[in-house]
Design an enzyme around this catalytic site. Structure first.
Site, PDB file in Angstrom:
ATOM      1  N   TYR A 282       0.818  -1.210   0.000  1.00 42.28           N
ATOM      2  CA  TYR A 282       0.000   0.000   0.000  1.00 42.28           C
ATOM      3  C   TYR A 282       0.856   1.266   0.000  1.00 42.28           C
ATOM      4  CZ  TYR A 282      -4.022  -2.922   1.263  1.00 42.28           C
ATOM      5  OH  TYR A 282      -5.011  -3.865   1.274  1.00 42.28           O
ATOM      6  N   TRP A 283       0.355   2.302  -0.675  1.00 43.43           N
ATOM      7  CA  TRP A 283       0.898   3.652  -0.610  1.00 43.43           C
ATOM      8  C   TRP A 283      -0.263   4.584  -0.278  1.00 43.43           C
ATOM      9  CZ3 TRP A 283       2.124   0.016  -4.240  1.00 43.43           C
ATOM     10  CH2 TRP A 283       3.476  -0.348  -4.350  1.00 43.43           C
TER      11      TRP A 283
ATOM     12  N   GLY B 212     -18.284 -17.095   7.060  1.00 46.05           N
ATOM     13  CA  GLY B 212     -17.897 -17.849   5.879  1.00 46.05           C
ATOM     14  C   GLY B 212     -18.886 -18.949   5.549  1.00 46.05           C
TER      15      GLY B 212
ATOM     16  N   ASN C 126     -14.587  -4.100   9.611  1.00 48.96           N
ATOM     17  CA  ASN C 126     -13.559  -4.626   8.717  1.00 48.96           C
ATOM     18  C   ASN C 126     -12.189  -4.239   9.287  1.00 48.96           C
ATOM     19  OD1 ASN C 126     -12.375  -5.789   6.500  1.00 48.96           O
ATOM     20  ND2 ASN C 126     -13.535  -4.629   4.991  1.00 48.96           N
TER      21      ASN C 126
ATOM     22  N   GLY D 247     -17.342 -10.145   1.290  1.00 47.45           N
ATOM     23  CA  GLY D 247     -18.081  -9.413   2.320  1.00 47.45           C
ATOM     24  C   GLY D 247     -18.679  -8.122   1.815  1.00 47.45           C
ATOM     25  N   ASP D 248     -17.962  -7.437   0.938  1.00 48.11           N
ATOM     26  CA  ASP D 248     -18.449  -6.162   0.402  1.00 48.11           C
ATOM     27  C   ASP D 248     -19.709  -6.363  -0.428  1.00 48.11           C
ATOM     28  OD1 ASP D 248     -16.114  -5.164   1.522  1.00 48.11           O
ATOM     29  OD2 ASP D 248     -15.023  -5.202  -0.384  1.00 48.11           O
TER      30      ASP D 248
END
Length: 316
Positions: free
Chosen positions: A104-105, A231, A169, A261-262
């Site tokens: 990540y950035w 799940g 989350n 999940g989204d």
């Protein structure tokens, strides 16, 4: 028309364009947990007004991102533009077994400063919504010094009658410590009307491994609906002091669990806004998630998803 605001971050996604990943060619797209939720909600329930609350820059990536929001019929009136910041960026790597890892950035992400754009006039507009959704990632991303202001926003929206929805989350690397995350999650659950926790997130943050442990923990909060996802082991719903268990049909051909999940959240919330019962909403959301994980990437092909979900809606 029902109206939902979704608060969070959309990022630039980079992934190798080659199956063998032997070249430096990368495929660029856009994704993020709250944005993914917005996409699947709007694709399923076109009559719901879906509005993203975030911040981007004025660079070309940001302009393309806004165009992408609009192509998915997601309202961008509350996508604020920063003159000095840009969208966050992440890359996906696959190992030999297909496992994904991320780099990540986010240091210069405009979404970190979104609260700077939310004044009284914006709060007045947000207060007209039926539902306001945010996630643990939404909380983690905004600057720590802005969190008190965020909670004042949530308090004002709740007082105005907006239904507050939280998805816990949890991403450890986004938090300075587990203790800080725990405190913020407790504040979120205390302010929420509806929560959509996953056992895996609570296992990482609180050491809880069963739906009953998560339910016991959440019982201290005044939640109207608690949807605990576990799940393939199923879903536990607690509403109106009644517990209900829902089985999940396993998917044989799992390609990519990103956005499971989204997509569930988006379809579930849309169904509830449109008046579907909890059991109907669970059934639709579970089928949507099962479809999405059979496709690569966070956002499944629009035509295929729309055809699939229309058939499911017709059978309810």
């Amino acid at each position: 028309m029902k109206n939902i605001f979704l608060f969070g971050e959309c990022m630039i996604e980079l992934m190798s364009a080659e199956k063998e990943q032997t070249s430096n060619t990368m495929k660029q797209s856009f994704a993020g947990d709250v944005f993914n939720t917005a996409v699947y909600l709007k694709r399923t329930f076109s009559d719901v007004k879906v509005q993203l609350v975030t911040a981007v820059g004025t660079d070309q990536f940001s302009l393309d991102m806004i165009k992408y929001f609009e192509s998915e019929n997601i309202n961008a009136d509350f996508v604020f533009k920063s003159a000095t910041k840009i969208p966050g960026l992440y890359s996906i790597q696959l190992d030999d077994t297909g496992e994904r890892s991320f780099t990540y950035w986010r240091e210069n992400s405009a979404a970190r400063q979104v609260m700077q754009h939310i004044d009284d006039s914006v709060i007045s507009q947000l207060s007209k919504g039926d539902m306001f959704f945010f996630s643990g990632i939404s909380l983690a991303v905004i600057e720590p010094e802005a969190r008190a202001e965020f909670w004042l926003l949530i308090e004002k929206l709740k007082t105005a009658g907006v239904q507050i929805v939280f998805d816990p989350n949890y991403r450890p690397r986004l938090w300075s410590s587990p203790e800080v995350a725990q405190t913020q999650f407790e504040l979120a659950l205390n302010m929420s009307n509806l929560a959509l926790p996953g056992v895996d997130d609570f296992e990482q943050l609180f050491g809880m491994t069963t739906v009953e442990e998560v339910n016991q923990y959440c019982s201290q909060f005044d939640l109207d609906e608690l949807i605990i996802k576990n799940g393939e082991q199923g879903i536990l719903v607690v509403a109106d002091d009644t517990k209900s268990e829902f089985a999940i049909s396993p998917v044989a051909n799992v390609v990519d669990t990103t956005s499971a999940g989204d997509s569930f959240n988006g379809v579930y919330l849309g169904a509830r806004l449109e008046g579907y019962s909890i059991s109907e909403a669970i059934a639709l959301a579970s089928k949507a998630a099962g479809f999405v994980i059979q496709h690569k990437g966070a956002i499944a092909p629009a035509d295929e998803f729309t055809t699939f979900i229309k058939a499911q809606l017709a059978s309810v």
